[in-house]
Scaffold this active site. Structure first.
Site, PDB file in Angstrom:
ATOM      1  N   HIS A 190      42.268  53.817  43.887  1.00  0.00           N
ATOM      2  CA  HIS A 190      43.482  53.613  44.307  1.00  0.00           C
ATOM      3  C   HIS A 190      44.460  52.554  43.398  1.00  0.00           C
ATOM      4  O   HIS A 190      44.012  52.391  42.562  1.00  0.00           O
ATOM      5  CB  HIS A 190      43.215  52.387  45.283  1.00  0.00           C
ATOM      6  CG  HIS A 190      42.738  50.750  44.967  1.00  0.00           C
ATOM      7  ND1 HIS A 190      41.121  50.821  44.741  1.00  0.00           N
ATOM      8  CD2 HIS A 190      43.151  50.208  44.652  1.00  0.00           C
ATOM      9  CE1 HIS A 190      40.783  49.523  44.381  1.00  0.00           C
ATOM     10  NE2 HIS A 190      42.336  49.186  44.599  1.00  0.00           N
ATOM     11  N   ASP A 200      37.370  48.759  42.553  1.00  0.00           N
ATOM     12  CA  ASP A 200      37.123  47.973  42.778  1.00  0.00           C
ATOM     13  C   ASP A 200      35.801  47.296  41.748  1.00  0.00           C
ATOM     14  O   ASP A 200      34.555  47.578  42.547  1.00  0.00           O
ATOM     15  CB  ASP A 200      37.489  46.731  43.521  1.00  0.00           C
ATOM     16  CG  ASP A 200      39.318  46.407  43.914  1.00  0.00           C
ATOM     17  OD1 ASP A 200      39.716  46.535  43.107  1.00  0.00           O
ATOM     18  OD2 ASP A 200      39.554  46.909  45.070  1.00  0.00           O
ATOM     19  N   HIS A 237      42.361  51.863  39.500  1.00  0.00           N
ATOM     20  CA  HIS A 237      40.761  52.072  39.585  1.00  0.00           C
ATOM     21  C   HIS A 237      39.869  51.761  40.474  1.00  0.00           C
ATOM     22  O   HIS A 237      40.614  51.946  41.886  1.00  0.00           O
ATOM     23  CB  HIS A 237      41.208  49.956  39.270  1.00  0.00           C
ATOM     24  CG  HIS A 237      42.202  50.044  39.565  1.00  0.00           C
ATOM     25  ND1 HIS A 237      43.312  49.743  40.318  1.00  0.00           N
ATOM     26  CD2 HIS A 237      41.650  48.494  40.874  1.00  0.00           C
ATOM     27  CE1 HIS A 237      43.601  48.800  41.216  1.00  0.00           C
ATOM     28  NE2 HIS A 237      42.711  48.405  41.529  1.00  0.00           N
ATOM     29  N   ARG A 260      57.280  44.224  47.930  1.00  0.00           N
ATOM     30  CA  ARG A 260      56.016  44.750  48.623  1.00  0.00           C
ATOM     31  C   ARG A 260      55.208  43.610  48.748  1.00  0.00           C
ATOM     32  O   ARG A 260      55.113  43.429  47.357  1.00  0.00           O
ATOM     33  CB  ARG A 260      55.281  46.106  48.134  1.00  0.00           C
ATOM     34  CG  ARG A 260      53.762  46.328  49.214  1.00  0.00           C
ATOM     35  CD  ARG A 260      53.709  47.584  48.524  1.00  0.00           C
ATOM     36  NE  ARG A 260      52.408  47.858  49.349  1.00  0.00           N
ATOM     37  CZ  ARG A 260      51.450  47.707  49.041  1.00  0.00           C
ATOM     38  NH1 ARG A 260      50.702  47.126  48.121  1.00  0.00           N
ATOM     39  NH2 ARG A 260      50.179  47.615  50.022  1.00  0.00           N
TER      40      ARG A 260
END
Length: 345
Positions: free
Chosen positions: A282, A227, A225, A292
């Site tokens: 990204h 941002d 996607h 993570r």
């Protein structure tokens, strides 16, 4: 008082089923609901070319502004060091994120985001646009998180709130600094930059958690996607997972660099630059053995600000659009939002 950004979300509610995360700790195998097809080219494996990596830029470098411009044009992303955010603040925010996500699922669900809500616990809002769910849970903060955090820690919420508010203020200072540099690169006149630093600009902090996954090659931490922001400033822990798509290279891992923050250009700077600055596509992959965490800060112009191309060495590629209008377009159309305001249609 609800922020203008929070109010914008209310106008585009999503289905409750796209909000509630799984209890990842109870899953010994990957459920079908989270199993992505490895044969799909959109989710192919990353580029392992060691020479491919986003630039690391020292903000103390006299040439930093031009290095940032080149990074935005070629990658749509860079890492920045000597950024002025105290490492201790970043480290404490990371620890608080770990403390939050380690809570039992039922306790986190007390702060579950509503279908029309902008803040609280839940899946990524982009979940509704994909046929499979992501191996991820998040906690969104706009302004003070006290309303949501009191539901989780009714007697012990003040420390979390104070720290997150301090982090947001520190990030806003850095975001304003970077914005002024990018607008100067685009040759935007001073009178057109007065909104930068005003109380009407908007920011949001997103805490992200990607649990260890039994079948990481078939799962997706965060689907590809761009941002809906001017840009996003990201702190990531020392586990690799973030990847930027680079034409001709494929998916390039963004390896964590000590004390550096990742900056990726969002839709609004792509529009303002007349597509000169890349809009960083990204995604996030997951790991079999390691958890993570990341903390993202999204920076937006005021909701009523009209975004339009400024870098007009060629014809305008996008029509003018207010921040609020574009948020609405993307909330309904997601990957097609930029094409829907393109002047070539």
């Amino acid at each position: 008082m609800e922020s203008a950004l929070g109010e914008a979300y209310k106008e585009h509610p999503i289905h409750l089923g796209h909000i509630v995360p799984l209890d990842f700790s109870s899953l010994p195998t990957l459920p079908d609901s989270h199993a992505w097809s490895p044969s799909n080219d959109d989710y192919s494996f990353p580029c392992n070319d060691a020479s491919s990596s986003i630039p690391i830029i020292d903000l103390m470098d006299p040439n930093a502004m031009h290095l940032i411009g080149h990074a935005c044009e070629t990658w749509g992303a860079f890492q920045v060091k000597n950024h002025g955010i105290p490492f201790g603040v970043i480290e404490r925010v990371e620890q608080e994120a770990k403390r939050l996500f380690s809570l039992p699922t039922q306790q986190k669900l007390k702060a579950l985001r509503s279908p029309g809500g902008a803040t609280g616990y839940g899946r990524a809002r982009i979940s509704q646009f994909f046929h499979k769910f992501m191996w991820h849970e998040g906690f969104t903060i706009i302004g003070s998180p006290s309303h949501d955090v009191k539901k989780i820690w009714p007697n012990d919420y003040a420390h979390f709130c104070d720290l997150m508010e301090k982090y947001e203020k520190e990030m806003k200072v850095l975001a304003e600094r970077l914005t002024k540099m990018m607008l100067e690169l685009l040759g935007i006149r001073e009178e057109k930059r007065k909104w930068v630093g005003s109380k009407n600009t908007n920011g949001a902090v997103q805490l992200n958690f990607y649990p260890s996954c039994p079948e990481p090659k078939r799962a997706m931490g965060l689907a590809p996607h761009t941002d809906t922001s001017l840009f996003t400033i990201l702190h990531q822990t020392q586990t690799t997972g973030l990847e930027i798509f680079k034409e001709g290279k494929g998916w390039v891992p963004v390896h964590p660099h000590p004390n550096a923050l990742v900056v990726n250009t969002g839709d609004f700077f792509h529009i303002m630059s007349n597509a000169r600055f890349r809009c960083a596509l990204h995604r996030v992959t997951v790991n079999r053995t390691r958890k993570r965490y990341s903390v993202a800060y999204f920076y937006y112009p005021p909701m009523d600000y009209e975004v339009s191309p400024f870098d007009l060495n060629s014809a305008a590629r996008f029509r003018p659009v207010t921040v609020k209008e574009y948020n609405g377009i993307k909330a309904k159309n997601f990957g097609q939002a930029l094409s829907l305001i393109s002047t070539s249609n």
